[in-house]
Design an enzyme around this catalytic site. Structure first.
Site, PDB file in Angstrom:
ATOM      1  N   ASP A 190       0.965  -1.842   5.424  1.00 46.65           N
ATOM      2  CA  ASP A 190       1.028  -1.571   6.860  1.00 46.65           C
ATOM      3  C   ASP A 190       2.441  -1.708   7.405  1.00 46.65           C
ATOM      4  OD1 ASP A 190      -1.690  -0.995   7.305  1.00 46.65           O
ATOM      5  OD2 ASP A 190      -2.177  -3.121   7.258  1.00 46.65           O
ATOM      6  N   HIS A 247      -1.100 -10.588   1.907  1.00 47.84           N
ATOM      7  CA  HIS A 247      -2.271  -9.838   1.479  1.00 47.84           C
ATOM      8  C   HIS A 247      -3.141 -10.755   0.646  1.00 47.84           C
ATOM      9  CE1 HIS A 247      -4.751  -6.667  -0.304  1.00 47.84           C
ATOM     10  NE2 HIS A 247      -4.368  -5.945   0.718  1.00 47.84           N
TER      11      HIS A 247
END
Lengths: 360, 360
Positions: free
Chosen positions: B297, B245
């Site tokens: 996710d 991320h």
């Protein structure tokens, strides 16, 4: 984000002196001598095409102009009051759904080739007319002008319209092109990116200005009306559309080319040139009052009007031409991609504790 | 544009220690105690609702859930092979065309209320099924889960799904939210901005990761398969989706909340927990090999899978929840608007002269 450089580009340049070039060619040079197709190829591929490249490019566009019937049916499901830009955005998104599995290059050419057809028909459907089919025997400018007006334009009209399309092709990181690059950076496809570009172009601070400029000129009607109109609107704190630009502070070179084109087109048409005089006096008065120059949208609008193009098509036409710039920026972004993920400055509350609703 | 602050925001904060808060409330606190509707109101209005505000908000959503029939007909014009995100983008664009003249606030609530209905139906239409209608007697999570699966979920399933929706609500200037703000800055409407947001969310570097994560876990099938799979893919230079991320470098707090939820949900379901063990081993192996943490996710995907939600709906679900964040950022942008118009660095050619095609 004014003044922050967010990307390197080799596509167009707006120099400190306000001059604009596409891939190193001055816009004035291209405006006077090049075809729309040559300029589109230049922007997409980085160099002017030789004869073979140009012929291949042109025939590639011609063969992809037709839009599948289901896209027209999709457009027909939208209410008759819909804004043409909303229809165009929905239609381009729909074509993208149908072409999602095509190779990227094929998508790009299909998009650019179909944009004029979609533009012509998004306006027709608003007016309750049947879809009009593109011709495959004429250039981009003549094809679009014919579809928009329903009549065969003469060669000077085609030439004038083509000049305007060239001016709208590309303009660095304007809001829609920047949107396209942000979407491209997620590795979404060119239709996703262009749909987002159309969404941005709908905004009155971006693409909507050419239509607003035209309605203003029609409302004013005579050169004498320009100064009183501006004084009244400015005293009400209203923004005058078609003036000012993020970058051009004294003159927008595209506006001046377009202004000259308007004069010649009106002379060709044989009228009294009143539209030119209204526009020129508005430009002069606005400079006198506010020192803000007319921009491209301001002078493209009366050219479109003199060509009998419906006013609600002006921003969609902008989109049809600018889609070439979008595709070029899409590819440039992907060639050295990094996801756009800027930071924010947090100015909100801290360390609050949840309490159940009955205790609030 | 990493590290460049482009906006002030009071909506969410990702602190230097990797903790996330919505409007000052820690995500963990909201995850454990709040409803989706409370969190959505919080993000939109800046404070948790009292009972009256909450009731008004909830009934406002319920009454706006139904989607006009012409939007379903529009979706039916898209090919059966269409990507659900392309269908969703086209449908939202179409609803926006129909609602362009509504007051801004009405557009915002209509969009948020209709997103789940559109999400459920964009996936059904891909599969050739009739449109499913929303219920107006249950909360957002139960309504969407029911529409997506065609069966009445039990209360724990609803609660688990609701937790995931809360985690997806908002996340500062991610690529889709940034896209929304750029489009908003042109003064385009909230549907234009959200259509562009969906376009950005389609990208595999952004919203598409939850679906890719699930397919990877299914392909691996057992905990023992995780390490060899990762080694093989990494040796081929492949990107492993669901990891890493922009901001969270050691742990994504949302992933850990979601991981815990997966464990509890699988226990509730009474299976052997293999899916949890595959995910956990993948997470462990990836950290061992690359020191890259699992993101939201990665752990939302198996929760959705355990709830029997079709995989192609995962990114659309992300969009349905995130639309709340988009609307909030849309309004925050307009409250102190300045057109996004960044600069570029020109690296292309200079001062070329046009020569006719026959001389090239």
């Amino acid at each position: 984000m004014y003044g922050v450089a967010v990307a390197e580009t080799a596509i167009s340049r707006i120099a400190a002196d306000g001059s604009l070039s596409y891939r190193g060619y001055a816009i004035k040079d291209l405006f006077e001598r090049a075809s729309f197709e040559e300029c589109a190829f230049l922007i997409l591929e980085g160099h002017l095409p030789n004869r073979e490249e140009l012929d291949t490019f042109v025939s590639g566009l011609h063969s992809r102009r037709k839009v599948p019937k289901n896209v027209y049916r999709l457009m027909e499901e939208l209410p008759p009051t819909s804004d043409p830009m909303d229809i165009l955005r929905t239609a381009v998104s729909g074509v993208g759904a149908a072409e999602a599995l095509l190779p990227a290059k094929e998508q790009e050419y299909s998009l650019i080739a179909k944009m004029p057809t979609l533009v012509a028909n998004c306006c027709r459907i608003v007016r309750g007319m049947d879809a009009v089919e593109p011709r495959d025997d004429v250039n981009e400018a003549e094809n679009l002008l014919h579809m928009l007006t329903g009549r065969r334009p003469d060669s000077f009209e085609v030439w004038a319209f083509e000049r305007e399309l060239i001016l709208y092709l590309e303009h660095d990181l304007n809001a829609s092109t920047f949107t396209v690059r942000v979407v491209a950076s997620t590795l979404a496809d060119v239709y996703a990116a262009s749909t987002a570009g159309i969404a941005a172009l709908k905004g009155p601070l971006h693409g909507g200005a050419n239509e607003a400029s035209m309605r203003m000129m029609l409302e004013i009607g005579s050169p004498e009306g320009a100064m009183p109109y501006l004084k009244e609107k400015l005293s009400q704190g209203r923004k005058i559309m078609g003036f000012g630009h993020r970058i051009y502070k004294t003159v927008d070179p595209r506006a001046q080319l377009s202004k000259d084109m308007l004069k010649r087109l009106l002379a060709h048409k044989g009228g009294d040139g009143r539209l030119y005089r209204v526009a020129e006096e508005l430009e002069r008065a606005m400079w006198e009052l506010k020192r803000i120059p007319a921009n491209l949208d301001f002078y493209a609008a009366p050219v479109f009007y003199a060509l009998s193009i419906p006013i609600e098509a002006y921003t969609p036409i902008f989109a049809a031409s600018r889609s070439v710039g979008w595709v070029s920026h899409f590819n440039e972004q992907l060639a050295a991609n990094k996801l756009f993920r800027p930071d924010s400055i947090y100015v909100g509350q801290h360390e609050l504790t949840y309490v159940p609703v009955e205790q609030r």
